[in-house]
Scaffold this motif. Structure first.
Motif, mmCIF file in Angstrom:
data_model
loop_
_atom_site.group_PDB
_atom_site.id
_atom_site.type_symbol
_atom_site.label_atom_id
_atom_site.label_comp_id
_atom_site.label_asym_id
_atom_site.label_seq_id
_atom_site.Cartn_x
_atom_site.Cartn_y
_atom_site.Cartn_z
ATOM 1 N N MET A 1 0.676 -1.154 0.094
ATOM 2 C CA MET A 1 0.019 -0.119 0.035
ATOM 3 C C MET A 1 0.836 1.235 0.143
ATOM 4 S SD MET A 1 -1.250 -0.214 4.004
ATOM 5 C CE MET A 1 -0.290 0.069 5.333
ATOM 6 N N CYS A 2 0.332 2.348 -0.465
ATOM 7 C CA CYS A 2 1.161 3.621 -0.498
ATOM 8 C C CYS A 2 1.341 4.372 0.647
ATOM 9 C CB CYS A 2 0.570 4.530 -1.644
ATOM 10 S SG CYS A 2 0.925 4.036 -3.287
ATOM 11 N N PHE A 3 0.067 4.614 1.472
ATOM 12 C CA PHE A 3 0.054 5.287 2.931
ATOM 13 C C PHE A 3 -0.624 4.689 3.960
ATOM 14 C CE2 PHE A 3 -0.837 8.426 -1.035
ATOM 15 C CZ PHE A 3 0.430 9.192 -0.983
ATOM 16 N N ASP A 4 -0.042 5.048 5.235
ATOM 17 C CA ASP A 4 -0.645 4.512 6.406
ATOM 18 C C ASP A 4 -1.663 5.176 6.469
ATOM 19 O OD1 ASP A 4 2.009 3.088 6.809
ATOM 20 O OD2 ASP A 4 2.737 5.038 8.052
ATOM 21 N N HIS A 5 -2.401 4.729 7.353
ATOM 22 C CA HIS A 5 -4.108 4.978 7.723
ATOM 23 C C HIS A 5 -4.010 6.399 8.141
ATOM 24 C CE1 HIS A 5 -5.979 1.417 6.463
ATOM 25 N NE2 HIS A 5 -5.228 0.551 7.287
ATOM 26 N N ASP A 6 -3.095 6.956 8.851
ATOM 27 C CA ASP A 6 -3.072 8.308 9.528
ATOM 28 C C ASP A 6 -2.122 9.235 8.678
ATOM 29 O OD1 ASP A 6 -0.546 7.214 9.761
ATOM 30 O OD2 ASP A 6 -0.395 7.526 12.024
ATOM 31 N N SER A 7 -1.968 8.962 7.397
ATOM 32 C CA SER A 7 -1.330 9.894 6.542
ATOM 33 C C SER A 7 -2.116 10.924 6.014
ATOM 34 C CB SER A 7 -0.879 9.137 5.162
ATOM 35 O OG SER A 7 0.477 8.178 5.604
ATOM 36 N N SER A 8 -1.492 12.087 5.498
ATOM 37 C CA SER A 8 -2.712 12.950 4.915
ATOM 38 C C SER A 8 -1.898 13.802 3.987
ATOM 39 C CB SER A 8 -2.884 14.099 6.187
ATOM 40 O OG SER A 8 -1.578 14.548 6.737
ATOM 41 N N PRO A 9 -2.388 14.413 2.867
ATOM 42 C CA PRO A 9 -1.695 15.099 1.995
ATOM 43 C C PRO A 9 -0.761 16.274 2.386
ATOM 44 C CG PRO A 9 -4.028 14.598 1.341
ATOM 45 C CD PRO A 9 -3.949 14.596 2.860
ATOM 46 N N VAL A 55 -3.893 1.092 -4.100
ATOM 47 C CA VAL A 55 -4.663 0.109 -4.207
ATOM 48 C C VAL A 55 -5.732 -0.325 -3.027
ATOM 49 C CG1 VAL A 55 -2.806 -1.223 -5.247
ATOM 50 C CG2 VAL A 55 -2.585 -1.098 -2.771
ATOM 51 N N ARG A 56 -5.611 0.540 -2.224
ATOM 52 C CA ARG A 56 -6.819 0.226 -1.167
ATOM 53 C C ARG A 56 -7.888 1.135 -1.453
ATOM 54 N NH1 ARG A 56 -4.054 2.252 4.679
ATOM 55 N NH2 ARG A 56 -3.312 3.619 3.165
ATOM 56 N N GLY A 57 -8.031 1.732 -2.582
ATOM 57 C CA GLY A 57 -9.354 2.474 -2.938
ATOM 58 C C GLY A 57 -9.566 3.456 -2.025
ATOM 59 N N PHE A 223 6.200 9.350 -1.475
ATOM 60 C CA PHE A 223 6.440 10.359 -0.894
ATOM 61 C C PHE A 223 5.889 11.635 -0.697
ATOM 62 C CE2 PHE A 223 7.355 11.374 -5.529
ATOM 63 C CZ PHE A 223 7.101 12.759 -5.396
ATOM 64 N N PHE A 224 4.802 11.680 -1.137
ATOM 65 C CA PHE A 224 3.671 12.707 -1.098
ATOM 66 C C PHE A 224 2.943 12.315 0.139
ATOM 67 C CE2 PHE A 224 0.085 15.113 -2.660
ATOM 68 C CZ PHE A 224 0.652 16.391 -2.911
ATOM 69 N N ASP A 225 3.293 12.686 1.287
ATOM 70 C CA ASP A 225 2.803 12.356 2.559
ATOM 71 C C ASP A 225 3.370 13.372 3.480
ATOM 72 O OD1 ASP A 225 2.074 11.216 5.054
ATOM 73 O OD2 ASP A 225 2.518 9.271 4.317
ATOM 74 N N ARG A 226 2.668 14.069 4.424
ATOM 75 C CA ARG A 226 2.849 14.970 5.304
ATOM 76 C C ARG A 226 3.869 14.501 6.294
ATOM 77 N NH1 ARG A 226 -1.474 18.836 7.568
ATOM 78 N NH2 ARG A 226 -1.310 19.491 5.323
#
Length: 250
Positions: A1-9, A55-57, A223-226
């Motif tokens: 998966m790309c981002f963790d559940h607590d990630s934000s733009p 991929v997580r939708g 990388f696009f993750d705060r």
């Protein structure tokens, strides 16, 4: 998966921006109902953005990203991929997405993109862009070969080469891409070798497709993750390039 559940733009909210947002259920041409999230500025937006998640939708990261677009005057719809196999209901963080990813098809994904584009056009957006991440980055570029009349197709760290099933990817279909392409890639992404990225760039050159392929040295996948503070400048540059492409039609 790309981002963790607590990630934000890594894009700051604009305080006081007049926007609205809604959970949607859209219907594709084949009758499939699927979840989506719309964020719109209060004034009519000439430019609309279809957001294709990883991929997580559909989940919170992409809902927040839709809001960030709307705060800047762009209508945005983030879509889910799994209406055909998981329904259109909200899901929690424990959702087992991979069995559903494996059942997606290019026809199904592009039918859902078409429905989202149609929704934006029904609200008077004239110039439609796709913006995707990872799995969605690849499918954003492929959307430029799928008859959606796009103004541009933007992908963050998508795989441009053949699919795992051997299906042709954006590189192999470069001659079919009929919208400007923006590719924003990590230079230290083990899942997407630089040779594959360079081959995409060359294929677009050979096909005469307007494009920009940007490689950020040392940047990882997603990388696009705060939370990636070490790559804040790369994220800012990538976001500015996205906005610059959209602003051509504002």
């Amino acid at each position: 998966m790309c981002f963790d559940h607590d990630s934000s733009p890594p894009v700051p909210p604009i305080s006081g921006a007049a926007v609205s947002h809604d959970d949607l259920v859209l219907e594709a041409a084949d009758g499939t109902r699927f979840a989506a999230f719309a964020a719109t500025p209060d004034e009519t937006a000439r430019v609309g953005v279809v957001i294709l998640p990883d991929v997580r939708g559909l989940y919170r990261f992409y809902e927040e990203l839709a809001l960030r677009f709307a705060e800047r005057g762009y209508a945005a719809v983030a879509i889910d991929y799994f209406g055909r196999t998981a329904g259109a209901e909200k899901r929690d963080d424990d959702f087992e997405y991979m069995p559903h990813v494996e059942q997606t098809t290019q026809d199904g994904i592009q039918a859902d993109v078409a429905a989202a584009a149609g929704y934006l056009r029904s609200a008077d957006s004239e110039a439609i862009f796709t913006v995707g991440f990872c799995f969605g980055g690849r499918n954003s570029w492929l959307a430029a070969a799928s008859g959606h009349r796009l103004a541009g197709a933007i992908g963050f760290y998508g795989r441009p080469g053949p699919g795992r099933d051997g299906s042709p990817g954006p590189t192999q279909r470069a001659g079919e891409l009929v919208a400007p392409i923006l590719a924003l890639m990590g230079g230290d992404d083990p899942g997407i070798p630089l040779g594959e990225v360079n081959a995409f760039d060359k294929a677009l050159d050979a096909a005469g497709v307007e494009h920009e392929v940007v490689i950020y040295p040392g940047a990882p996948h997603s990388f696009f993750d705060r939370k990636y503070e070490d790559f804040a400048s790369e994220s800012e540059d990538a976001w500015n390039r996205v906005l610059a492409l959209l602003e051509r039609y504002s």
